[in-house]
Write a protein that holds these residues in place. Structure first.
Motif, PDB file in Angstrom:
ATOM      1  N   GLY A 176       0.851  -1.087   0.034  1.00 42.22           N
ATOM      2  CA  GLY A 176      -0.082  -0.091  -0.043  1.00 42.22           C
ATOM      3  C   GLY A 176       0.766   1.042  -0.160  1.00 42.22           C
ATOM      4  N   ASN A 177       0.234   2.347   0.101  1.00 49.38           N
ATOM      5  CA  ASN A 177       0.801   3.528   0.254  1.00 49.38           C
ATOM      6  C   ASN A 177       0.836   4.295   1.879  1.00 49.38           C
ATOM      7  N   TYR A 178       1.773   5.216   1.878  1.00 56.82           N
ATOM      8  CA  TYR A 178       1.739   6.111   2.962  1.00 56.82           C
ATOM      9  C   TYR A 178       2.077   7.353   2.632  1.00 56.82           C
ATOM     10  N   ILE A 179       2.043   8.453   3.507  1.00 58.63           N
ATOM     11  CA  ILE A 179       2.074   9.730   3.368  1.00 58.63           C
ATOM     12  C   ILE A 179       3.373  10.143   4.550  1.00 58.63           C
ATOM     13  N   PHE A 180       4.162  11.147   4.087  1.00 57.41           N
ATOM     14  CA  PHE A 180       5.188  11.611   4.791  1.00 57.41           C
ATOM     15  C   PHE A 180       5.597  13.217   4.540  1.00 57.41           C
ATOM     16  N   LEU A 181       6.762  13.469   5.559  1.00 57.32           N
ATOM     17  CA  LEU A 181       7.016  14.856   5.363  1.00 57.32           C
ATOM     18  C   LEU A 181       8.636  14.470   5.338  1.00 57.32           C
ATOM     19  N   GLU A 182       9.622  15.367   4.430  1.00 61.85           N
ATOM     20  CA  GLU A 182      10.807  15.290   4.552  1.00 61.85           C
ATOM     21  C   GLU A 182      11.303  16.308   5.665  1.00 61.85           C
ATOM     22  N   ALA A 183      11.335  15.624   6.934  1.00 65.69           N
ATOM     23  CA  ALA A 183      11.573  16.372   7.966  1.00 65.69           C
ATOM     24  C   ALA A 183      12.936  17.388   7.962  1.00 65.69           C
ATOM     25  N   SER A 184      13.941  16.776   7.146  1.00 69.68           N
ATOM     26  CA  SER A 184      15.097  17.746   6.990  1.00 69.68           C
ATOM     27  C   SER A 184      14.867  19.087   6.354  1.00 69.68           C
ATOM     28  N   SER A 185      13.890  19.068   5.543  1.00 76.51           N
ATOM     29  CA  SER A 185      13.609  20.130   4.881  1.00 76.51           C
ATOM     30  C   SER A 185      12.420  21.124   5.344  1.00 76.51           C
ATOM     31  N   CYS A 186      12.030  20.864   6.520  1.00 69.17           N
ATOM     32  CA  CYS A 186      11.107  21.575   7.184  1.00 69.17           C
ATOM     33  C   CYS A 186      11.275  21.788   8.636  1.00 69.17           C
ATOM     34  N   LEU A 187      12.337  22.021   8.971  1.00 73.98           N
ATOM     35  CA  LEU A 187      12.841  22.311  10.341  1.00 73.98           C
ATOM     36  C   LEU A 187      12.082  23.434  11.097  1.00 73.98           C
ATOM     37  N   ASN A 188      11.642  23.264  12.121  1.00 71.00           N
ATOM     38  CA  ASN A 188      10.734  24.441  12.708  1.00 71.00           C
ATOM     39  C   ASN A 188       9.773  24.770  12.209  1.00 71.00           C
ATOM     40  N   ASP A 189       9.194  24.105  11.306  1.00 67.33           N
ATOM     41  CA  ASP A 189       8.060  24.584  10.469  1.00 67.33           C
ATOM     42  C   ASP A 189       6.745  23.528  10.991  1.00 67.33           C
ATOM     43  N   THR A 190       5.668  24.053  10.455  1.00 67.89           N
ATOM     44  CA  THR A 190       4.464  23.062  10.887  1.00 67.89           C
ATOM     45  C   THR A 190       3.656  22.381   9.523  1.00 67.89           C
ATOM     46  N   ALA A 191       3.291  21.325   9.754  1.00 68.15           N
ATOM     47  CA  ALA A 191       2.429  20.736   8.443  1.00 68.15           C
ATOM     48  C   ALA A 191       1.346  20.368   8.911  1.00 68.15           C
ATOM     49  N   VAL A 192       0.262  20.534   8.402  1.00 63.30           N
ATOM     50  CA  VAL A 192      -1.019  20.231   8.799  1.00 63.30           C
ATOM     51  C   VAL A 192      -1.644  19.583   7.904  1.00 63.30           C
ATOM     52  N   MET A 193      -2.401  18.209   8.378  1.00 58.76           N
ATOM     53  CA  MET A 193      -3.353  17.444   7.798  1.00 58.76           C
ATOM     54  C   MET A 193      -4.779  17.497   8.162  1.00 58.76           C
TER      55      MET A 193
END
Length: 121
Positions: free
Chosen positions: A32-49
């Motif tokens: 199957g599939n999963y979703i992810f964030l590339e943490a190294s490119s979003c330090l100190n940021d917020t990502a919302v789902m």
């Protein structure tokens, strides 16, 4: 605050492409599939789902279940699961996890009965 989110979730069925981080496949070992964030490119940021509103009024024991994978740097960030009962004006944190949790998928099962009781007394 969803208005300040400046990162994009990515859908994948194989490795994230980063060395020493992330899963090699979804929690079913590749079907199957999963979703992810590339943490190294979003330090100190917020990502919302955000999810659509759900009617849970007919459920006697509502539960929220999901898998997560947090592998990489020890300062990789935090997952915070929040629920809203007023169309997103206010949010209640019901689960949180921070930092490196190892190179494995972890299963979470949350009983949200008390939250639903507040919605449908």
């Amino acid at each position: 605050d969803a208005g300040n989110a400046n990162n994009n979730w990515v859908a994948r069925s194989n490795s994230t492409g980063s060395t020493g981080t992330g899963p090699g496949s979804d929690h079913t070992s590749g079907s199957g599939n999963y979703i992810f964030l590339e943490a190294s490119s979003c330090l100190n940021d917020t990502a919302v789902m955000l999810s659509q509103g759900l009617d849970l009024s007919g459920l006697s024991t509502p539960e929220l279940s999901f898998y997560y994978h947090m592998y990489g740097a020890t300062n990789m960030g935090t997952i915070d699961l929040e629920l809203s009962d007023d169309d997103g004006d206010t949010w209640t944190s019901i689960w949180s996890q921070s930092g490196n949790q190892g190179n494995t998928w972890l299963d979470v099962n949350l009983d949200i009965s008390s939250f639903v009781e507040n919605l449908y007394p």
